[in-house]
Scaffold this active site. Structure first.
Site, PDB file in Angstrom:
ATOM      1  N   GLU A 102      -2.003   8.042  -4.303  1.00 42.46           N
ATOM      2  CA  GLU A 102      -2.271   7.599  -5.672  1.00 42.46           C
ATOM      3  C   GLU A 102      -3.720   7.911  -6.066  1.00 42.46           C
ATOM      4  O   GLU A 102      -4.589   7.920  -5.203  1.00 42.46           O
ATOM      5  CB  GLU A 102      -1.968   6.094  -5.822  1.00 42.46           C
ATOM      6  CG  GLU A 102      -2.868   5.205  -5.002  1.00 42.46           C
ATOM      7  CD  GLU A 102      -2.457   3.727  -5.073  1.00 42.46           C
ATOM      8  OE1 GLU A 102      -1.268   3.408  -4.885  1.00 42.46           O
ATOM      9  OE2 GLU A 102      -3.367   2.892  -5.303  1.00 42.46           O
ATOM     10  N   ARG A 156       0.846  -1.196   0.000  1.00 45.66           N
ATOM     11  CA  ARG A 156       0.000   0.000   0.000  1.00 45.66           C
ATOM     12  C   ARG A 156       0.876   1.238   0.000  1.00 45.66           C
ATOM     13  O   ARG A 156       1.946   1.249   0.610  1.00 45.66           O
ATOM     14  CB  ARG A 156      -0.850   0.055   1.278  1.00 45.66           C
ATOM     15  CG  ARG A 156      -2.162  -0.685   1.200  1.00 45.66           C
ATOM     16  CD  ARG A 156      -3.157  -0.025   0.246  1.00 45.66           C
ATOM     17  NE  ARG A 156      -4.386  -0.794   0.155  1.00 45.66           N
ATOM     18  CZ  ARG A 156      -4.573  -1.840  -0.644  1.00 45.66           C
ATOM     19  NH1 ARG A 156      -3.608  -2.255  -1.441  1.00 45.66           N
ATOM     20  NH2 ARG A 156      -5.736  -2.478  -0.670  1.00 45.66           N
ATOM     21  N   HIS A 164      -0.675   0.417  -9.729  1.00 46.42           N
ATOM     22  CA  HIS A 164      -1.456  -0.443  -8.822  1.00 46.42           C
ATOM     23  C   HIS A 164      -2.141  -1.589  -9.594  1.00 46.42           C
ATOM     24  O   HIS A 164      -3.372  -1.711  -9.581  1.00 46.42           O
ATOM     25  CB  HIS A 164      -2.485   0.379  -8.032  1.00 46.42           C
ATOM     26  CG  HIS A 164      -2.912  -0.295  -6.755  1.00 46.42           C
ATOM     27  ND1 HIS A 164      -3.271   0.389  -5.623  1.00 46.42           N
ATOM     28  CD2 HIS A 164      -3.050  -1.611  -6.443  1.00 46.42           C
ATOM     29  CE1 HIS A 164      -3.622  -0.471  -4.677  1.00 46.42           C
ATOM     30  NE2 HIS A 164      -3.486  -1.705  -5.155  1.00 46.42           N
TER      31      HIS A 164
HETATM   32  C1  8YV Z   1      -6.985  -4.017  -5.731  1.00 45.99           C
HETATM   33  C2  8YV Z   1      -5.292  -4.486  -3.918  1.00 45.99           C
HETATM   34  O1  8YV Z   1      -7.061  -4.062  -7.109  1.00 45.99           O
HETATM   35  O2  8YV Z   1      -6.483  -6.371  -3.197  1.00 45.99           O
HETATM   36  C3  8YV Z   1      -5.885  -5.359  -2.866  1.00 45.99           C
HETATM   37  O3  8YV Z   1      -5.722  -5.061  -1.679  1.00 45.99           O
HETATM   38  O4  8YV Z   1      -4.492  -3.660  -3.637  1.00 45.99           O
HETATM   39  C4  8YV Z   1      -5.695  -4.669  -5.344  1.00 45.99           C
HETATM   40  O5  8YV Z   1      -5.765  -6.027  -5.629  1.00 45.99           O
HETATM   41  C5  8YV Z   1      -7.087  -2.598  -5.320  1.00 45.99           C
HETATM   42  O6  8YV Z   1      -7.134  -2.497  -3.937  1.00 45.99           O
HETATM   43  C6  8YV Z   1      -8.319  -1.938  -5.881  1.00 45.99           C
HETATM   44  O7  8YV Z   1      -8.533  -0.736  -5.250  1.00 45.99           O
END
Ligand code: 8YV
Length: 330
Positions: free
Chosen positions: A269, A240, A287
Site C-alpha cells: 500500500e 496489516r 488504511h
Molecule cells: C495507523 C495503524 O494510522 O496503529 C496502527 O498500527 O495501522 C494505524 O492506526 C497507521 O499505522 C499509520 O501508518
C-alpha cells in the site's frame, strides 16, 4: 540549555506541533511529503527524536547513519516498520500508541465485515450507476452477521473489542485463534472459544484478521488457508498488508471460493492489487480503521507524550522496548 531537535515526519495536528515546540526545536513537514529513506536520513541528521507516522522504515542502516537519534515515537500501535532489536542495541527507545485506538479500530473492523457481508459498496455502486430500476427478491442478497460464527485471528486488545461487539451486540458465536490462549475467565467474559487455526478457517462465517505483522504472520492467509474457508464466508483485514496474500485472495474471490472480503490494508500500500480493484465482492478502504478525529488526535498526543518524556527525563507512557530505559538508568 538548547532544546533537543526532533523531526515530525509527516503533517500533524497544529496543536500537537505547538506542544512539541515548547520542548524541542521541531522540524516538521507541512507539505506532508512522503519521505523516502534518503530524505528521512537527511532530515534526521542531528535529531534526537522522531515522531513517525507509522509508514517510515526505521532500519539498522538508518540508525547507523543517524547516531544522534535517541527516540522513535511511532504514531501507530503496530511497529513492524521499525527494526526494534536494532533500536534496542543502539539504546534508541521505541514507543507506540496502544489502547487509544482499540475501540475505534474495532468499530471499523466490524463495519467493514458488515459491509462485506451485506454487499454495501456493491449496492451503492449499483444505485449510483442508475441500475436500480425495480425490486427483485434476490437483489444484492448477502449473508447475515447476527447469529453467525465470528472468527478472529489474533486476540489482542482490538480482537477482544471486536469479539465483544459480535457476542454482546449481534449474538454471534465467537471463535478465535492466537499465538497464546487467553485465561479462562477472559474467554468466559468475552464468550469466546479458542480453536486451532484450521478449525477457525473452516467454521467462521466471518473471519476478521487482527494480528500483528511479522515474518511469522507473512501470508498467514494464502491459497491453502482460503481453500479451508466456507464458500459463503467473508474475510476482513484491519491488521496489516502482507498478512494476506492479496493475489491468492483475488483469485479466491473471483472463483467464488469465498463470498466477499473487506480490506483496509494491502501488500505494498498505497498501491492496491489490480485484480482486487476490479472485483465487485471486495470492500476496499485506504488504511483508515483508526481514523476517527478524536482517536487520531489521541494517537498524536500519546506519541508526543512519549517523545517529550523520553527526551526530558520523564517516564514514557507506552514504550515498546522499556529495557532501553532501564539500561539508561543503570
Ligand atoms: C495507523 C495503524 O494510522 O496503529 C496502527 O498500527 O495501522 C494505524 O492506526 C497507521 O499505522 C499509520 O501508518
Amino acid at each position: 540549555m538548547s532544546k533537543p531537535a526532533v523531526l515530525v515526519s509527516r503533517a500533524l495536528f497544529p496543536e500537537v506541533l505547538e506542544r512539541l515546540r515548547r520542548h524541542f526545536e521541531v522540524e516538521d513537514n507541512p507539505e506532508d511529503e512522503v519521505l523516502d529513506a534518503p530524505a528521512l536520513r537527511q532530515r534526521l541528521q542531528a535529531k534526537q527524536g522522531l515522531l513517525a507516522a507509522g509508514g517510515e522504515r526505521i532500519s539498522a542502516e538508518l540508525l547507523a547513519a543517524c547516531p544522534a537519534l535517541r527516540v522513535v515515537a511511532n504514531m501507530a500501535v503496530g511497529y513492524n516498520n521499525i527494526d526494534v532489536p536494532a533500536c534496542t542495541a543502539r539504546g534508541v527507545l521505541v514507543s507506540n500508541t496502544p489502547d487509544v485506538l482499540t475501540e475505534t479500530t474495532a468499530d471499523f473492523g466490524f463495519a467493514l465485515m458488515m459491509a462485506a457481508a451485506r454487499r454495501m459498496s456493491e449496492a451503492e455502486r449499483y444505485l449510483r450507476e442508475g441500475r436500480w430500476t425495480k425490486w427483485r427478491y434476490d437483489l444484492l442478497t448477502g449473508s447475515d452477521v447476527h447469529g453467525a460464527t465470528l472468527g478472529i485471528l489474533g486476540m489482542g486488545r482490538i480482537g477482544q473489542a471486536i469479539a465483544r461487539r459480535g457476542a454482546a451486540g449481534f449474538g454471534m458465536r465467537v471463535l478465535y485463534h492466537n499465538r497464546s490462549r487467553l485465561p479462562p475467565d477472559t474467554e468466559a467474559a468475552l464468550g469466546a472459544q479458542y480453536v486451532d487455526k484450521a478449525a477457525l478457517l473452516a467454521q467462521a462465517d466471518h473471519l476478521v484478521l487482527v494480528l500483528p505483522y511479522s515474518a511469522a504472520s507473512h501470508h498467514a492467509i494464502g491459497a491453502a488457508e482460503l481453500a479451508l474457508m466456507k464458500p459463503t464466508a467473508t474475510l476482513t483485514n484491519v491488521a496489516r498488508g502482507g498478512i494476506v496474500d492479496d493475489g491468492a485472495l483475488a483469485a479466491a474471490l473471483r472463483a467464488g471460493r469465498i463470498a466477499a472480503a473487506g480490506l483496509d490494508v494491502f501488500e505494498g500500500e498505497p498501491a492496491v492489487h489490480a485484480e482486487l480493484l476490479a472485483l465487485p465482492n471486495v470492500v476496499l478502504t485506504p488504511h483508515i480503521a483508526s481514523a476517527s478525529l478524536r482517536t487520531r488526535r489521541a494517537m498524536a498526543d500519546l506519541a508526543a507524550d512519549n517523545l517529550i518524556a523520553a527526551l526530558t527525563g520523564g517516564v514514557p507512557p507506552t514504550p515498546v522496548n522499556p529495557e532501553v530505559l532501564a539500561a539508561a538508568r543503570a
